[in-house]
Design an enzyme around this catalytic site. Structure first.
Site, short mmCIF file in Angstrom:
data_model
loop_
_atom_site.label_atom_id
_atom_site.label_comp_id
_atom_site.label_asym_id
_atom_site.label_seq_id
_atom_site.Cartn_x
_atom_site.Cartn_y
_atom_site.Cartn_z
N GLY A 156 0.75 -1.20 0.30
CA GLY A 156 0.28 0.29 0.08
C GLY A 156 1.13 1.20 0.41
CB ILE A 158 2.95 2.24 4.95
CG1 ILE A 158 2.61 3.58 5.32
CG2 ILE A 158 4.13 2.14 5.39
CD1 ILE A 158 1.98 3.43 6.35
NE ARG A 178 -6.47 -7.37 -1.61
CZ ARG A 178 -6.16 -6.18 0.45
NH1 ARG A 178 -5.74 -7.14 0.93
NH2 ARG A 178 -6.46 -5.13 0.16
NE ARG A 235 -2.91 -1.59 14.07
CZ ARG A 235 -2.59 -0.86 14.35
NH1 ARG A 235 -1.23 -0.46 14.16
NH2 ARG A 235 -3.84 0.35 14.17
CG ASP A 259 7.07 1.22 15.76
OD1 ASP A 259 7.75 1.55 16.90
OD2 ASP A 259 6.69 1.94 15.27
CD GLU A 264 1.90 -1.96 20.24
OE1 GLU A 264 1.53 -0.78 20.27
OE2 GLU A 264 1.91 -2.09 19.11
CG HIS A 282 2.98 1.92 17.77
ND1 HIS A 282 2.28 0.55 17.92
CD2 HIS A 282 2.25 2.32 17.24
CE1 HIS A 282 0.97 0.88 16.29
NE2 HIS A 282 1.72 1.60 15.98
CB VAL A 283 8.06 5.85 18.07
CG1 VAL A 283 7.87 5.99 20.05
CG2 VAL A 283 9.20 5.03 17.54
C1 8YV Z 1 -0.33 5.69 15.82
C2 8YV Z 1 -1.04 3.53 13.91
O1 8YV Z 1 0.71 5.41 16.77
O2 8YV Z 1 -1.37 4.36 12.23
C3 8YV Z 1 -1.89 3.65 13.25
O3 8YV Z 1 -2.65 3.55 12.96
O4 8YV Z 1 -0.95 2.46 15.01
C4 8YV Z 1 -0.13 4.77 14.54
O5 8YV Z 1 -0.16 5.38 13.67
C5 8YV Z 1 -1.49 5.17 16.57
O6 8YV Z 1 -2.98 5.09 16.13
C6 8YV Z 1 -1.35 6.73 17.70
O7 8YV Z 1 -1.03 6.37 19.13
#
Ligand code: 8YV
Length: 316
Positions: A156, A158, A178, A235, A259, A264, A282-283
């Site tokens: 996608g 990203i 897919r 994820r 990450d 979490e 998760h940053v």
């Molecule tokens: C964020 C995310 O860290 O976009 C997402 O789905 O998991 C992250 O960009 C989160 O939503 C904010 O804490």
């Protein structure tokens, strides 16, 4: 909180202060995460709530939405919709918006950061200098990145941003999705096993949710080359974490840059104990610039909803 304003927003989890201030200046904002008795609060106030704001990693439970008979919007601070039951929101005609577009570059940057940090042993090197070991010992050799094969799981926005960056590092880009994506000049693999087998770095950029849960399991890890690294900026649910720990402990793969995690903010002690892992909390989208833009997108969607305008970032 301005309790006079009949336009009420329920905040499920803390978000950046700027967004909280902006929302509070325009609407009544209730913070679910500050309620001692969540059930009592929902029983008492649920009927007043019109919009929910939540984070991508937190989402909102159906049991909460069930207590909000007048809610028409779930605005996600993030792009992941896996923590919201979209079938349920559709059945209730609750619109869902995401912060599309604005965090792509940051997430791709962190994917490359983890990849480089792992292969080039950046954390080890930093520790080596700080601990004064350089004075007596030669640093160990690392793994080259340039010219290697990067396999991207999920092509996608990203995934494609990661591919562009990897191309800048003279890497050969392979991907699975897919289906083959037209006009993309990278090598498509029909399945995850072929991709995993062919990649020196396997980077996960696919969406979460039931369909992809546990996609990177022991079988996938076993077909990866022993020198390969796994990078996950998507994820935690996409990876069987126990299988990953076993693979790392037994040197089935060389290392992992993570990450995101299954539960979490709880990172398994076994992962923390491993030397061949780079861990981040998760940053991937957590820069001042991107969080500012994400805040603006969330606010614009909430404002459009209350104004009866079309939602700029609604998903189907
Ligand atoms: C964020 C995310 O860290 O976009 C997402 O789905 O998991 C992250 O960009 C989160 O939503 C904010 O804490």
């Amino acid at each position: 909180m301005n309790s006079e304003n009949p336009r009420a927003v329920l905040l499920i989890a803390p978000v950046v202060e700027g967004l909280l201030d902006k929302l509070s200046s325009a609407y009544s904002v209730y913070r679910l995460y500050e309620q001692q008795d969540e059930a009592a609060f929902l029983r008492e106030r649920g009927v007043n709530i019109h919009a929910v704001v939540t984070r991508g990693d937190v989402g909102v439970k159906n049991t909460v939405l069930e207590q909000l008979p007048n809610v028409g919007l779930v605005a996600i601070f993030g792009v992941g919709t896996d923590a919201v039951d979209l079938e349920y929101t559709r059945s209730r005609k609750i619109a869902v918006t995401i912060t599309s577009g604005v965090l792509t570059n940051d997430v791709a940057d962190l994917a490359m950061g983890l990849l480089l940090a792992g292969a080039r042993q950046l954390c080890h090197g930093d520790k080596f200098v700080r601990e004064g070991r350089w004075l007596t010992t030669a640093p160990s050799l690392a793994t080259q990145v340039s010219g290697k094969r990067i396999g991207i799981v999920g092509m996608g926005n990203i995934g494609q941003a990661i591919a562009r960056r990897a191309s800048g590092f003279d890497m050969q880009v392979l991907y699975t999705d897919r289906k083959r994506i037209e006009n993309l000049d990278y090598q498509w693999c029909a399945d995850i096993y072929t991709l995993a087998h062919e990649s020196d770095f396997l980077v996960i950029a696919a969406s979460g949710g039931a369909a992809n849960r546990g996609m990177i399991d022991a079988t996938v890890l076993n077909v990866m080359p022993r020198h390969a690294w796994l990078i996950n900026v998507a994820r935690g649910s996409l990876v069987d974490e126990k299988a990953l720990i076993r693979a790392l402990q037994n040197h089935v793969i060389a290392g992992a840059g993570l990450d995101v995690y299954e539960e979490e903010p709880h990172v398994p002690a076994e992962l923390i104990a491993l030397e061949n892992v780079i861990l981040q909390p998760h940053v991937a989208s957590a820069t001042h610039e991107t969080r500012q833009k994400m805040s603006e997108v969330v606010f614009d969607n909430v404002a459009a909803y209350f104004d009866g305008a079309s939602l700029p970032n609604a998903i189907e």
